[in-house]
Scaffold this motif. Structure first.
Motif, short mmCIF file in Angstrom:
data_model
loop_
_atom_site.label_atom_id
_atom_site.label_comp_id
_atom_site.label_asym_id
_atom_site.label_seq_id
_atom_site.Cartn_x
_atom_site.Cartn_y
_atom_site.Cartn_z
N ILE A 31 -16.85 59.68 19.69
CA ILE A 31 -15.65 59.00 20.18
C ILE A 31 -15.00 58.18 19.07
O ILE A 31 -13.77 58.21 18.89
CB ILE A 31 -15.99 58.10 21.39
CG1 ILE A 31 -16.54 58.95 22.55
CG2 ILE A 31 -14.76 57.33 21.84
CD1 ILE A 31 -15.59 60.02 23.05
N SER A 32 -15.80 57.44 18.32
CA SER A 32 -15.25 56.64 17.22
C SER A 32 -14.64 57.54 16.15
O SER A 32 -13.57 57.23 15.59
CB SER A 32 -16.34 55.77 16.59
OG SER A 32 -16.81 54.82 17.51
N PHE A 33 -15.29 58.67 15.86
CA PHE A 33 -14.74 59.60 14.87
C PHE A 33 -13.36 60.06 15.28
O PHE A 33 -12.42 60.10 14.46
CB PHE A 33 -15.65 60.80 14.69
CG PHE A 33 -15.04 61.87 13.83
CD1 PHE A 33 -15.04 61.75 12.45
CD2 PHE A 33 -14.44 62.98 14.40
CE1 PHE A 33 -14.44 62.72 11.65
CE2 PHE A 33 -13.85 63.96 13.61
CZ PHE A 33 -13.85 63.83 12.23
N LYS A 34 -13.18 60.42 16.54
CA LYS A 34 -11.88 60.90 17.00
C LYS A 34 -10.79 59.85 16.78
O LYS A 34 -9.68 60.15 16.31
CB LYS A 34 -11.97 61.27 18.49
CG LYS A 34 -10.73 62.00 19.05
CD LYS A 34 -9.75 61.05 19.65
CE LYS A 34 -8.66 61.72 20.47
NZ LYS A 34 -7.83 62.72 19.82
N ARG A 35 -11.10 58.58 17.07
CA ARG A 35 -10.10 57.51 16.93
C ARG A 35 -9.66 57.37 15.47
O ARG A 35 -8.46 57.27 15.18
CB ARG A 35 -10.66 56.18 17.43
CG ARG A 35 -11.03 56.17 18.90
CD ARG A 35 -11.59 54.82 19.29
NE ARG A 35 -10.54 53.80 19.33
CZ ARG A 35 -10.78 52.49 19.34
NH1 ARG A 35 -12.03 52.05 19.27
NH2 ARG A 35 -9.79 51.63 19.39
N TYR A 36 -10.62 57.36 14.57
CA TYR A 36 -10.28 57.17 13.16
C TYR A 36 -9.73 58.43 12.52
O TYR A 36 -8.90 58.36 11.61
CB TYR A 36 -11.50 56.67 12.39
CG TYR A 36 -11.80 55.21 12.64
CD1 TYR A 36 -11.04 54.21 12.04
CD2 TYR A 36 -12.85 54.82 13.48
CE1 TYR A 36 -11.31 52.87 12.27
CE2 TYR A 36 -13.12 53.48 13.71
CZ TYR A 36 -12.34 52.51 13.10
OH TYR A 36 -12.61 51.19 13.33
N HIS A 37 -10.17 59.59 12.98
CA HIS A 37 -9.72 60.82 12.36
C HIS A 37 -8.25 61.10 12.66
O HIS A 37 -7.53 61.65 11.82
CB HIS A 37 -10.58 62.00 12.83
CG HIS A 37 -10.28 63.27 12.10
ND1 HIS A 37 -10.51 63.43 10.75
CD2 HIS A 37 -9.77 64.46 12.54
CE1 HIS A 37 -10.16 64.65 10.38
NE2 HIS A 37 -9.70 65.29 11.45
N MET A 38 -7.78 60.72 13.83
CA MET A 38 -6.37 60.90 14.12
C MET A 38 -5.51 60.04 13.19
O MET A 38 -4.42 60.44 12.77
CB MET A 38 -6.08 60.56 15.59
CG MET A 38 -6.76 61.50 16.60
SD MET A 38 -6.35 63.26 16.39
CE MET A 38 -7.85 63.88 15.59
N ASP A 39 -5.99 58.84 12.86
CA ASP A 39 -5.29 58.00 11.89
C ASP A 39 -5.26 58.68 10.53
O ASP A 39 -4.26 58.58 9.80
CB ASP A 39 -5.98 56.64 11.76
CG ASP A 39 -5.87 55.80 13.02
OD1 ASP A 39 -4.98 56.08 13.84
OD2 ASP A 39 -6.68 54.86 13.18
N HIS A 40 -6.34 59.34 10.16
CA HIS A 40 -6.41 60.05 8.88
C HIS A 40 -5.32 61.11 8.80
O HIS A 40 -4.69 61.30 7.75
CB HIS A 40 -7.80 60.67 8.72
CG HIS A 40 -7.92 61.63 7.58
ND1 HIS A 40 -7.90 61.23 6.26
CD2 HIS A 40 -8.08 62.98 7.57
CE1 HIS A 40 -8.03 62.28 5.48
NE2 HIS A 40 -8.14 63.36 6.24
N HIS A 41 -5.07 61.81 9.90
CA HIS A 41 -4.04 62.85 9.90
C HIS A 41 -2.64 62.25 9.90
O HIS A 41 -1.75 62.75 9.20
CB HIS A 41 -4.22 63.77 11.10
CG HIS A 41 -5.19 64.88 10.85
ND1 HIS A 41 -4.82 66.08 10.28
CD2 HIS A 41 -6.51 64.98 11.08
CE1 HIS A 41 -5.87 66.86 10.17
NE2 HIS A 41 -6.92 66.22 10.65
N ARG A 42 -2.43 61.19 10.66
CA ARG A 42 -1.10 60.60 10.73
C ARG A 42 -0.74 59.86 9.45
O ARG A 42 0.41 59.88 9.01
CB ARG A 42 -1.02 59.62 11.91
CG ARG A 42 -1.12 60.25 13.28
CD ARG A 42 -0.75 59.24 14.35
NE ARG A 42 -1.02 59.75 15.69
CZ ARG A 42 -2.06 59.38 16.44
NH1 ARG A 42 -2.90 58.47 15.99
NH2 ARG A 42 -2.25 59.89 17.64
#
Length: 325
Positions: free
Chosen positions: A124-135
């Protein structure tokens, strides 16, 4: 090594700038509209993940009575490969590749399930931070894929860079708390409780060797391991002017094609299974970009090349409104 004619290595150092200029996605889609047909879930991912979980459960049972030397051996030779591969399955799930965007919560629950054999809550934490990485790729204070100033300052010699690779899983765990801490969400609490419950059950059923195998496999798989070359290969600037690189070697078979990284950042809603088709269809946009053929060579070059360090990343001062996950 990076394959590209007419380019020179850049010296290490942090970089600032404005938002990146991506490849012309609209142009690619206008020229190759058939790519849109690839923007759909990969239902095979569900069964692959289930089989991987079952494989690790079988391994937990098989190592429970082994000598410690064999527990360590199998944790590195087998468990580390499955664990690292599972983190990349979770990466796929974070992009809703298992059930599609219309069933986002199904993907979140499935990510928690895929997380179980890793031993530590992650999905769950990975998903939150990974979307920021893409944006906000390289966004200062937002993209936690960027090493901290301490990492860039301290890990600057071959031996220290080698140790940095060994300790990568710890830096990936700690870095978000230093760069961009976020309030804990209900799903993260559920992820934590589910993981702790699973770990307790494994310990109760099969003992400490199974727990050690599980945790050691995760730590070893994300540290000094051939697959871990992708951490450095993806965005470290071995060539000036290129901050994202693809790898087209055989380890893509174990990593859900995460090596197709230019293609992934251009079309993050296309599952890894279909990224080779993106490259084939739009070959004129990808064939001439710098690319890798060995993640092991990437690790070696990172350690031995004095011009490359954790500072060798593009860092940007973001402008305008920032909307985080």
């Amino acid at each position: 090594m990076v394959e590209h004619r007419g380019q020179k290595r850049i010296s290490s150092g942090s970089h600032t700038g404005t938002n990146p200029t991506p490849r012309p996605r609209k142009e690619i889609l206008a020229k190759h509209p058939e790519i849109k047909a690839l923007m759909k879930p990969d239902y095979n991912l569900i069964w692959v993940v289930v089989l991987m979980v079952l494989a690790q459960l079988t391994a937990f049972y098989l190592v429970k009575d082994l000598d410690w030397k064999w527990v360590v051996f199998w944790a590195y030779v087998f468990g580390s490969c499955i664990s690292h591969s599972m983190t990349l399955a979770i990466h796929e799930i974070s992009h809703n590749s298992a059930f599609g965007n219309s069933k986002a919560m199904w993907n979140r629950w499935f990510g928690i399930f895929a997380n179980l054999p890793l031993g530590l809550p992650y999905s769950i934490s990975f998903k939150r931070y990974h979307m920021d990485h893409h944006r906000y790729l390289g966004g200062d204070g937002i993209d936690v894929d960027i090493p901290t100033n301490f990492e860039g300052w301290f890990f600057c010699t071959p031996f220290r860079k080698f140790m940095w690779i060994v300790l990568q899983p710890f830096f990936y765990a700690i870095r978000p708390l230093c760069i961009n801490p976020k309030p804990i969400t209900r799903l993260e609490v559920i992820n934590l409780l589910a993981q702790l419950s699973f770990d307790v059950v494994i310990y109760y059923l099969w003992g400490v060797k199974s727990i050690f195998y599980m945790l050691a496999g995760s730590v070893l798989g994300l540290g000094l391991h051939p697959i871990s070359g992708h951490f450095i290969a993806e965005h470290y600037m071995f060539l000036k002017g290129h901050e994202t690189y693809s790898y087209y070697g055989p380890l893509n078979l174990l990593t859900f094609n995460v090596g197709y990284h230019n293609e992934h950042h251009d079309f993050p809603n296309i599952p890894g299974k279909s990224l080779p088709l993106v490259k084939k269809i739009a070959a004129e946009y990808y064939d001439n970009l710098p690319q890798y053929n060995s993640w092991i060579k990437v690790l070696y070059d990172f350690v031995m090349d004095d011009t490359i360090s954790p500072y060798s990343r593009m860092k940007r001062q973001l402008k305008g409104e920032v909307k985080q996950e």
